[in-house]
Design a protein around this motif. Structure first.
Motif, mmCIF file in Angstrom:
data_model
loop_
_atom_site.group_PDB
_atom_site.id
_atom_site.type_symbol
_atom_site.label_atom_id
_atom_site.label_comp_id
_atom_site.label_asym_id
_atom_site.label_seq_id
_atom_site.Cartn_x
_atom_site.Cartn_y
_atom_site.Cartn_z
ATOM 1 N N GLU A 96 58.318 -47.860 -46.652
ATOM 2 C CA GLU A 96 59.692 -48.195 -46.301
ATOM 3 C C GLU A 96 59.924 -47.806 -44.848
ATOM 4 O OE1 GLU A 96 64.306 -47.004 -47.573
ATOM 5 O OE2 GLU A 96 62.574 -46.123 -48.617
ATOM 6 N N LEU A 97 60.596 -48.650 -44.110
ATOM 7 C CA LEU A 97 60.866 -48.383 -42.699
ATOM 8 C C LEU A 97 62.246 -47.759 -42.528
ATOM 9 C CD1 LEU A 97 59.492 -51.610 -40.946
ATOM 10 C CD2 LEU A 97 58.289 -49.477 -41.498
ATOM 11 N N ILE A 98 62.333 -46.781 -41.615
ATOM 12 C CA ILE A 98 63.604 -46.166 -41.241
ATOM 13 C C ILE A 98 64.012 -46.712 -39.878
ATOM 14 C CG2 ILE A 98 64.774 -44.026 -40.603
ATOM 15 C CD1 ILE A 98 63.005 -42.517 -42.487
ATOM 16 N N GLU A 99 65.178 -47.296 -39.805
ATOM 17 C CA GLU A 99 65.713 -47.770 -38.529
ATOM 18 C C GLU A 99 66.617 -46.703 -37.947
ATOM 19 O OE1 GLU A 99 64.651 -50.452 -37.166
ATOM 20 O OE2 GLU A 99 63.514 -51.143 -38.919
ATOM 21 N N THR A 100 66.486 -46.445 -36.642
ATOM 22 C CA THR A 100 67.217 -45.328 -36.036
ATOM 23 C C THR A 100 68.183 -45.747 -34.925
ATOM 24 O OG1 THR A 100 65.367 -44.948 -34.521
ATOM 25 C CG2 THR A 100 65.391 -43.694 -36.571
ATOM 26 N N ASN A 101 68.488 -47.019 -34.844
ATOM 27 C CA ASN A 101 69.504 -47.460 -33.885
ATOM 28 C C ASN A 101 69.208 -47.016 -32.462
ATOM 29 O OD1 ASN A 101 70.992 -48.637 -36.018
ATOM 30 N ND2 ASN A 101 71.942 -46.657 -36.453
ATOM 31 N N ASN A 102 68.038 -47.386 -31.978
ATOM 32 C CA ASN A 102 67.630 -47.121 -30.589
ATOM 33 C C ASN A 102 67.448 -45.643 -30.270
ATOM 34 O OD1 ASN A 102 67.715 -49.893 -30.043
ATOM 35 N ND2 ASN A 102 69.909 -49.791 -29.590
ATOM 36 N N GLU A 103 67.089 -44.857 -31.272
ATOM 37 C CA GLU A 103 66.801 -43.441 -31.069
ATOM 38 C C GLU A 103 65.388 -43.145 -31.560
ATOM 39 O OE1 GLU A 103 71.456 -42.327 -31.740
ATOM 40 O OE2 GLU A 103 70.048 -42.691 -33.373
ATOM 41 N N PHE A 104 64.657 -42.379 -30.770
ATOM 42 C CA PHE A 104 63.298 -42.000 -31.130
ATOM 43 C C PHE A 104 63.308 -40.707 -31.939
ATOM 44 C CE2 PHE A 104 62.594 -44.536 -27.293
ATOM 45 C CZ PHE A 104 61.511 -45.312 -27.656
ATOM 46 N N LEU A 105 62.497 -40.657 -32.987
ATOM 47 C CA LEU A 105 62.238 -39.405 -33.683
ATOM 48 C C LEU A 105 60.975 -38.812 -33.076
ATOM 49 C CD1 LEU A 105 62.994 -40.389 -37.387
ATOM 50 C CD2 LEU A 105 64.540 -39.532 -35.630
ATOM 51 N N GLU A 106 61.127 -37.731 -32.313
ATOM 52 C CA GLU A 106 60.008 -37.170 -31.550
ATOM 53 C C GLU A 106 59.080 -36.312 -32.413
ATOM 54 O OE1 GLU A 106 59.311 -37.459 -28.303
ATOM 55 O OE2 GLU A 106 61.095 -38.407 -27.456
ATOM 56 N N ASN A 107 59.675 -35.490 -33.285
ATOM 57 C CA ASN A 107 58.876 -34.557 -34.079
ATOM 58 C C ASN A 107 59.781 -33.948 -35.140
ATOM 59 O OD1 ASN A 107 56.748 -33.033 -34.971
ATOM 60 N ND2 ASN A 107 56.613 -31.708 -33.181
ATOM 61 N N GLY A 108 59.180 -33.223 -36.066
ATOM 62 C CA GLY A 108 59.934 -32.518 -37.087
ATOM 63 C C GLY A 108 59.172 -31.278 -37.517
ATOM 64 N N GLU A 109 59.897 -30.230 -37.885
ATOM 65 C CA GLU A 109 59.274 -28.988 -38.315
ATOM 66 C C GLU A 109 59.969 -28.471 -39.567
ATOM 67 O OE1 GLU A 109 59.534 -26.303 -35.050
ATOM 68 O OE2 GLU A 109 58.247 -27.494 -33.738
ATOM 69 N N ASP A 110 59.177 -27.992 -40.533
ATOM 70 C CA ASP A 110 59.761 -27.380 -41.723
ATOM 71 C C ASP A 110 60.670 -26.226 -41.317
ATOM 72 O OD1 ASP A 110 58.485 -29.109 -43.384
ATOM 73 O OD2 ASP A 110 56.952 -27.722 -44.062
ATOM 74 N N TYR A 111 61.784 -26.093 -42.026
ATOM 75 C CA TYR A 111 62.736 -25.041 -41.706
ATOM 76 C C TYR A 111 63.281 -24.444 -43.000
ATOM 77 C CZ TYR A 111 66.819 -22.540 -40.062
ATOM 78 O OH TYR A 111 67.747 -21.564 -39.826
ATOM 79 N N VAL A 112 63.349 -23.123 -43.062
ATOM 80 C CA VAL A 112 63.952 -22.436 -44.209
ATOM 81 C C VAL A 112 65.145 -21.624 -43.717
ATOM 82 C CG1 VAL A 112 62.314 -20.513 -43.931
ATOM 83 C CG2 VAL A 112 63.532 -20.797 -46.104
ATOM 84 N N GLU A 113 66.273 -21.728 -44.426
ATOM 85 C CA GLU A 113 67.445 -20.969 -44.036
ATOM 86 C C GLU A 113 67.184 -19.472 -44.151
ATOM 87 O OE1 GLU A 113 70.805 -22.126 -46.374
ATOM 88 O OE2 GLU A 113 71.376 -23.706 -44.982
ATOM 89 N N SER A 114 67.698 -18.723 -43.193
ATOM 90 C CA SER A 114 67.511 -17.270 -43.255
ATOM 91 C C SER A 114 68.610 -16.544 -42.502
ATOM 92 C CB SER A 114 66.135 -16.879 -42.669
ATOM 93 O OG SER A 114 66.203 -16.740 -41.267
ATOM 94 N N LEU A 115 68.662 -15.241 -42.734
ATOM 95 C CA LEU A 115 69.601 -14.349 -42.044
ATOM 96 C C LEU A 115 68.914 -13.590 -40.916
ATOM 97 C CD1 LEU A 115 71.320 -12.869 -45.221
ATOM 98 C CD2 LEU A 115 72.444 -14.338 -43.533
ATOM 99 N N VAL A 116 67.685 -13.988 -40.568
ATOM 100 C CA VAL A 116 66.935 -13.291 -39.526
ATOM 101 C C VAL A 116 67.666 -13.416 -38.196
ATOM 102 C CG1 VAL A 116 64.770 -13.150 -38.263
ATOM 103 C CG2 VAL A 116 64.747 -13.648 -40.720
ATOM 104 N N PHE A 117 67.931 -12.280 -37.578
ATOM 105 C CA PHE A 117 68.675 -12.274 -36.316
ATOM 106 C C PHE A 117 67.740 -12.625 -35.151
ATOM 107 C CE2 PHE A 117 70.538 -10.176 -32.570
ATOM 108 C CZ PHE A 117 71.809 -10.733 -32.604
ATOM 109 N N PRO A 118 68.109 -13.574 -34.301
ATOM 110 C CA PRO A 118 67.246 -13.999 -33.203
ATOM 111 C C PRO A 118 67.336 -13.089 -31.996
ATOM 112 C CG PRO A 118 69.219 -15.323 -33.178
ATOM 113 C CD PRO A 118 69.337 -14.398 -34.370
ATOM 114 N N GLY A 119 67.087 -11.784 -32.187
ATOM 115 C CA GLY A 119 67.285 -10.839 -31.097
ATOM 116 C C GLY A 119 65.985 -10.349 -30.508
#
Length: 392
Positions: free
Chosen positions: A369-392
């Motif tokens: 199946e093709l995904i159309e993005t209306n003239n926008e490129f999908l450059e990359n993707g990374e798995d992400y998990v929600e967390s409370l880790v502080f970015p300090g």
């Protein structure tokens, strides 16, 4: 977690504190942040208790969310490309609802550009690198973003890398991961020299870089180090890339360079046995659904993906699929980039890097199946998990 860490919780008269904490650790971040207003003890538990942060991370769904990099094209006012890192659910992408992702609210979006790019995602943090080229020296800084908390850190200490003579490209490769033995998040930079590659490491929150290794191997490809089981992994040449005649490179020259973040040692892992022909330019590694995957374009006609069923066990390589460009309905001039998989792993989404849109491929049913993005490129993707880790 000891009782003293969560004393006087409001529900302690109704439910045991341990049960209250277990319930809270399974609640999504958005609701959990609102619960900080219940009481001072809940606010302290949710915002400041490191044991609770780890418990919540442990109980969070691991294959539900994605950081998606969307290129919205040239910004006419600033004469620069408008690239956004957007935090979204994988199911939204799998449901082919790209418009709701692109139009995400600002708090779930981070603007990146040619001088500011992602290094990787780990335990709810996304690492970004900004760089400035001054003559023959590349100055880099790193920042850490938690999109669920909508917080971003200050810049790391500067890292300076000298460009190689006559080489217009950066002589460095990057990675981001977690060392559980020291409870430390680490940025890794591999710098190509004339003879050896050296590895420098910055631990989040510290004020310096340290050099840990020197060896002849050098990572290749466009993707950064893939974090899995306490290691960062790159597709690499088995000796210094600076000394190669690229016209003679074959599959026998390729290895997987695997860096152990705890021991700060490395080893080489073999690619799947029996590979005869692989293009270095169109081959790479990606962690998808918790597995290390190796993908490449075969003889300009087929896209192939292998999965290492048990990490570090080279005999566990299994070919997931081989699919023709014709069946993908795509005349491929540039490599496809895998973005994510469904929860059961049967469906994979791949960005069409030289065209608008993406491909949803169910390799069990062989349906495309093709995904159309209306003239926008999908450059990359990374798995992400929600967390409370502080970015300090």
């Amino acid at each position: 977690m000891e009782t003293g860490d969560h004393a006087q919780l409001p529900l302690s008269g109704i439910l045991p504190d341990e049960l209250v904490i277990e319930i809270l650790s399974r609640i999504p971040i958005k609701s959990l942040l609102q619960f900080r207003c219940v009481s001072k003890s809940w606010k302290s538990l949710i915002s400041h208790n490191p044991q609770f942060v780890k418990l919540h991370l442990h109980n969070s769904p691991k294959n539900d969310n994605l950081i998606l990099f969307v290129n919205k094209g040239l910004d006419e006012e600033e004469d620069d490309f408008d690239i956004r890192a957007i935090y979204c659910s994988k199911q939204t992408l799998l449901d082919n609802n790209i418009s709701s992702i692109v139009n995400a609210e600002d708090g779930r979006c981070f603007v990146v550009n040619d001088t500011n790019w992602s290094v990787g995602s780990c335990n709810g943090l996304v690492c970004f690198r900004s760089h400035l080229v001054n003559n023959e020296v590349i100055e880099s800084h790193f920042r850490f973003w938690n999109p669920a908390l909508r917080l971003i850190s200050k810049k790391s200490p500067a890292l300076y890398v000298n460009k190689l003579p006559g080489d217009p490209f950066s002589p460095a490769r990057y990675g981001f991961g977690y060392d559980s033995s020291s409870d430390t998040y680490k940025v890794v930079v591999m710098i190509l020299g004339l003879e050896n590659t050296i590895v420098k490491v910055h631990s989040m929150g510290e004020s310096c870089w340290k050099e840990i290794l020197s060896f002849p191997t050098f990572p290749i490809g466009e993707l950064d180090g893939q974090f899995l089981n306490g290691t960062l992994n790159w597709l690499a040449l088995d000796k210094s890339g600076y000394g190669y005649d690229w016209r003679t490179v074959t599959v026998n020259h390729l290895v997987i360079f695997s860096l152990d973040l705890e021991k700060e040692t490395y080893r080489h892992l073999s690619l799947p046995a029996g590979l005869v022909e692989v293009s270095c330019v169109e081959s790479n590694l990606k962690v998808l659904g918790g597995y290390l995957c190796f993908f490449f374009h075969y003889r300009g006609t087929h896209f192939v993906m292998w999965q290492m069923k048990e990490f570090g066990v080279e005999m566990s390589w299994t070919q997931l699929f081989i699919i023709s460009d014709q069946h993908l309905q795509f005349d491929i001039d540039h490599p496809l980039i895998p973005l994510c998989t469904s929860e059961n792993g049967d469906v994979i989404v791949m960005a069409r890097t030289d065209d608008f849109g993406a491909i949803i491929y169910n390799w069990k049913s062989n349906r495309v199946e093709l995904i159309e993005t209306n003239n926008e490129f999908l450059e990359n993707g990374e798995d992400y998990v929600e967390s409370l880790v502080f970015p300090g």
